[in-house]
Design a protein around this motif. Structure first.
Motif, mmCIF file in Angstrom:
data_model
loop_
_atom_site.group_PDB
_atom_site.id
_atom_site.type_symbol
_atom_site.label_atom_id
_atom_site.label_comp_id
_atom_site.label_asym_id
_atom_site.label_seq_id
_atom_site.Cartn_x
_atom_site.Cartn_y
_atom_site.Cartn_z
ATOM 1 N N LEU A 104 0.847 -1.199 0.000
ATOM 2 C CA LEU A 104 0.000 0.000 0.000
ATOM 3 C C LEU A 104 0.880 1.246 0.000
ATOM 4 O O LEU A 104 1.650 1.468 0.941
ATOM 5 C CB LEU A 104 -0.904 0.000 1.238
ATOM 6 C CG LEU A 104 -1.748 1.248 1.488
ATOM 7 C CD1 LEU A 104 -2.746 1.468 0.350
ATOM 8 C CD2 LEU A 104 -2.472 1.148 2.831
ATOM 9 N N SER A 105 0.771 2.023 -1.046
ATOM 10 C CA SER A 105 1.528 3.279 -1.099
ATOM 11 C C SER A 105 0.795 4.367 -0.319
ATOM 12 O O SER A 105 -0.427 4.321 -0.174
ATOM 13 C CB SER A 105 1.732 3.717 -2.553
ATOM 14 O OG SER A 105 0.492 4.006 -3.171
ATOM 15 N N HIS A 106 1.556 5.323 0.205
ATOM 16 C CA HIS A 106 1.014 6.412 1.028
ATOM 17 C C HIS A 106 0.161 5.842 2.170
ATOM 18 O O HIS A 106 -0.921 6.336 2.483
ATOM 19 C CB HIS A 106 0.182 7.376 0.180
ATOM 20 C CG HIS A 106 0.929 7.915 -1.003
ATOM 21 N ND1 HIS A 106 2.042 8.717 -0.887
ATOM 22 C CD2 HIS A 106 0.719 7.744 -2.329
ATOM 23 C CE1 HIS A 106 2.489 9.033 -2.102
ATOM 24 N NE2 HIS A 106 1.703 8.450 -2.994
ATOM 25 N N ILE A 129 -1.807 -4.269 3.110
ATOM 26 C CA ILE A 129 -3.187 -4.659 3.426
ATOM 27 C C ILE A 129 -3.233 -6.181 3.441
ATOM 28 O O ILE A 129 -2.727 -6.842 2.527
ATOM 29 C CB ILE A 129 -4.186 -4.132 2.379
ATOM 30 C CG1 ILE A 129 -4.127 -2.613 2.289
ATOM 31 C CG2 ILE A 129 -5.605 -4.592 2.698
ATOM 32 C CD1 ILE A 129 -4.913 -2.055 1.103
ATOM 33 N N GLU A 130 -3.836 -6.736 4.472
ATOM 34 C CA GLU A 130 -4.063 -8.174 4.547
ATOM 35 C C GLU A 130 -5.517 -8.426 4.166
ATOM 36 O O GLU A 130 -6.437 -8.011 4.875
ATOM 37 C CB GLU A 130 -3.792 -8.671 5.962
ATOM 38 C CG GLU A 130 -4.112 -10.134 6.193
ATOM 39 C CD GLU A 130 -4.015 -10.502 7.669
ATOM 40 O OE1 GLU A 130 -5.032 -10.986 8.215
ATOM 41 O OE2 GLU A 130 -2.948 -10.286 8.272
ATOM 42 N N ALA A 131 -5.711 -9.065 3.018
ATOM 43 C CA ALA A 131 -7.059 -9.376 2.540
ATOM 44 C C ALA A 131 -7.394 -10.815 2.919
ATOM 45 O O ALA A 131 -6.567 -11.721 2.759
ATOM 46 C CB ALA A 131 -7.133 -9.197 1.037
ATOM 47 N N TYR A 132 -8.603 -11.015 3.397
ATOM 48 C CA TYR A 132 -9.003 -12.291 3.987
ATOM 49 C C TYR A 132 -10.281 -12.763 3.304
ATOM 50 O O TYR A 132 -11.265 -12.017 3.230
ATOM 51 C CB TYR A 132 -9.247 -12.050 5.480
ATOM 52 C CG TYR A 132 -9.173 -13.250 6.369
ATOM 53 C CD1 TYR A 132 -7.978 -13.899 6.609
ATOM 54 C CD2 TYR A 132 -10.320 -13.714 7.029
ATOM 55 C CE1 TYR A 132 -7.903 -14.979 7.474
ATOM 56 C CE2 TYR A 132 -10.262 -14.789 7.895
ATOM 57 C CZ TYR A 132 -9.048 -15.424 8.125
ATOM 58 O OH TYR A 132 -8.987 -16.490 8.973
ATOM 59 N N PHE A 133 -10.265 -14.004 2.789
ATOM 60 C CA PHE A 133 -11.421 -14.567 2.085
ATOM 61 C C PHE A 133 -11.727 -15.936 2.662
ATOM 62 O O PHE A 133 -10.818 -16.755 2.842
ATOM 63 C CB PHE A 133 -11.132 -14.707 0.594
ATOM 64 C CG PHE A 133 -10.515 -13.489 -0.030
ATOM 65 C CD1 PHE A 133 -11.295 -12.405 -0.397
ATOM 66 C CD2 PHE A 133 -9.140 -13.413 -0.227
ATOM 67 C CE1 PHE A 133 -10.728 -11.274 -0.969
ATOM 68 C CE2 PHE A 133 -8.563 -12.298 -0.794
ATOM 69 C CZ PHE A 133 -9.350 -11.217 -1.158
ATOM 70 N N GLY A 134 -12.994 -16.225 2.948
ATOM 71 C CA GLY A 134 -13.340 -17.495 3.560
ATOM 72 C C GLY A 134 -14.475 -18.226 2.876
ATOM 73 O O GLY A 134 -15.170 -17.673 2.010
ATOM 74 N N GLY A 135 -14.648 -19.484 3.257
ATOM 75 C CA GLY A 135 -15.787 -20.278 2.815
ATOM 76 C C GLY A 135 -15.883 -20.480 1.318
ATOM 77 O O GLY A 135 -14.880 -20.682 0.626
#
Length: 273
Positions: free
Chosen positions: A122-124, A156-162
C-alpha cells in the motif's frame, strides 16, 4: 453473519455444528507474531532432531512395534503421534494397517474450512490509521475483509473465507487480486487501484499437506473431536487443532493437544516397563 462465519470457521453457518461452535473457549488472547508462526515453531523446536521433506505414507501397527513408511525409508517405533490435518486422515493420505475406519469417519465429520490470505503493498499508507479493518460488502456473505497496516506496515491483509475462497482458488492468482482490488475500489474510489500491488497469496486448499485452513464440525458431528483424539492400542496417539474440544482452529489448541499426546506417550512407556 455468514461472512463472519467464513472468517471464523472457514465455512458458512449452515455447515457448522452449533454445539461444537458453542464449545469454543475464546480466551480473548490471540497474539499475532511479527516474525511469523514458522519462526515460532522453528525456534521452539530448534534442539529437536527433525527431518523435513519425508512425508509418511503408511503406518503399520499390526506387529509388536510400529513400522512407519516414509518417502525415504522405514522407521520402527514403540509409539507415534499423528498430527496431520483432519482432511488428510479423511482422504487416507496416510494408510493405516490395519485400517482405522473410526478415525476416517471422525475426520470426515471435521472437514477443514477455507480461509485464504492475500497481502497487498500500500503506497502512502500513512493516510490510514494502523490496524483498521474494512468489509468489502455488507449486503452479501461472499466478501473479503481488509486489514490495513498490521503492525504499522505499509500493506493490506485481505481475507477470504468459505465458498468465496473456494471459488477464488479455482481461478489463478490474478482472480484473488482482481476481486480484492474491485472491492477496495468500490469503497475508496477508482484511483485506489494504483496504490496497491500483490505481495503474497496463500491458497490453503491447494496445499497438499493441509487441504484447508482449520477444522469445523459438521452438524451432528461435534463429538468427532473426541473420537479423533482417542489413542489406538496405547501406541498410536493423535493431536492437532481438530483434536481439541474447545481450542480448535488455533495454534495454541494444536500445541496443547500435542503436549497432552506427548504426556500420554510417556505414561504409556512407563506402564510397559
Amino acid at each position: 453473519m455468514n461472512a463472519v462465519s467464513t472468517y471464523v470457521s472457514g465455512a458458512e453457518l449452515d455447515r457448522v455444528s452449533s454445539r461444537d461452535f458453542l464449545r469454543y473457549d475464546d480466551s480473548g488472547v490471540n497474539w499475532r507474531v511479527v516474525e511469523g508462526y514458522g519462526t515460532v515453531i522453528a525456534t521452539h523446536g530448534r534442539d529437536l532432531p527433525v527431518v523435513l521433506g519425508s512425508p509418511v505414507q503408511l503406518i503399520d501397527h499390526s506387529g509388536r512395534r510400529l513400522r512407519v513408511e516414509t518417502a525415504h525409508g522405514s522407521i520402527a517405533a514403540d509409539a507415534a503421534i499423528v498430527t496431520v490435518p483432519s482432511a488428510l486422515i479423511a482422504e487416507e493420505s496416510i494408510v493405516f494397517r490395519p485400517l482405522l475406519p473410526k478415525k476416517t469417519q471422525a475426520a470426515l465429520g471435521l472437514p477443514l474450512g477455507l480461509a485464504d490470505k492475500l497481502f497487498l503493498s500500500l503506497s502512502h499508507a500513512e493516510e490510514f490509521d494502523e490496524e483498521i479493518r474494512l468489509f468489502g460488502r455488507t449486503d452479501r456473505s461472499e466478501t473479503g475483509v481488509y486489514h490495513f497496516r498490521a503492525f504499522g506496515r505499509s500493506h493490506i491483509e485481505a481475507y477470504f473465507g468459505g465458498r468465496l475462497a473456494s471459488e477464488l482458488e479455482a481461478r489463478d492468482d490474478v482472480g484473488f487480486v482482481d476481486f480484492a482490488v474491485g472491492e477496495l475500489v468500490a469503497l475508496l474510489g477508482s484511483n485506489f487501484a494504483r496504490r496497491v500491488k500483490p505481495l503474497k497469496l496463500k491458497r490453503w486448499g491447494a496445499d497438499p499437506f493441509s487441504r484447508g485452513s482449520y477444522s469445523y464440525a459438521l452438524p451432528g458431528k461435534a463429538d468427532c473431536r473426541a473420537e479423533l483424539a482417542a489413542p489406538v492400542d496405547n501406541r498410536l496417539f493423535f493431536a492437532g487443532e481438530a483434536c481439541s474440544r474447545s481450542d480448535y482452529s488455533t495454534a495454541h489448541g494444536a500445541y496443547l493437544s500435542g503436549v497432552a499426546a506427548a504426556e500420554a506417550v510417556i505414561a504409556s512407556q512407563k506402564t510397559r516397563r
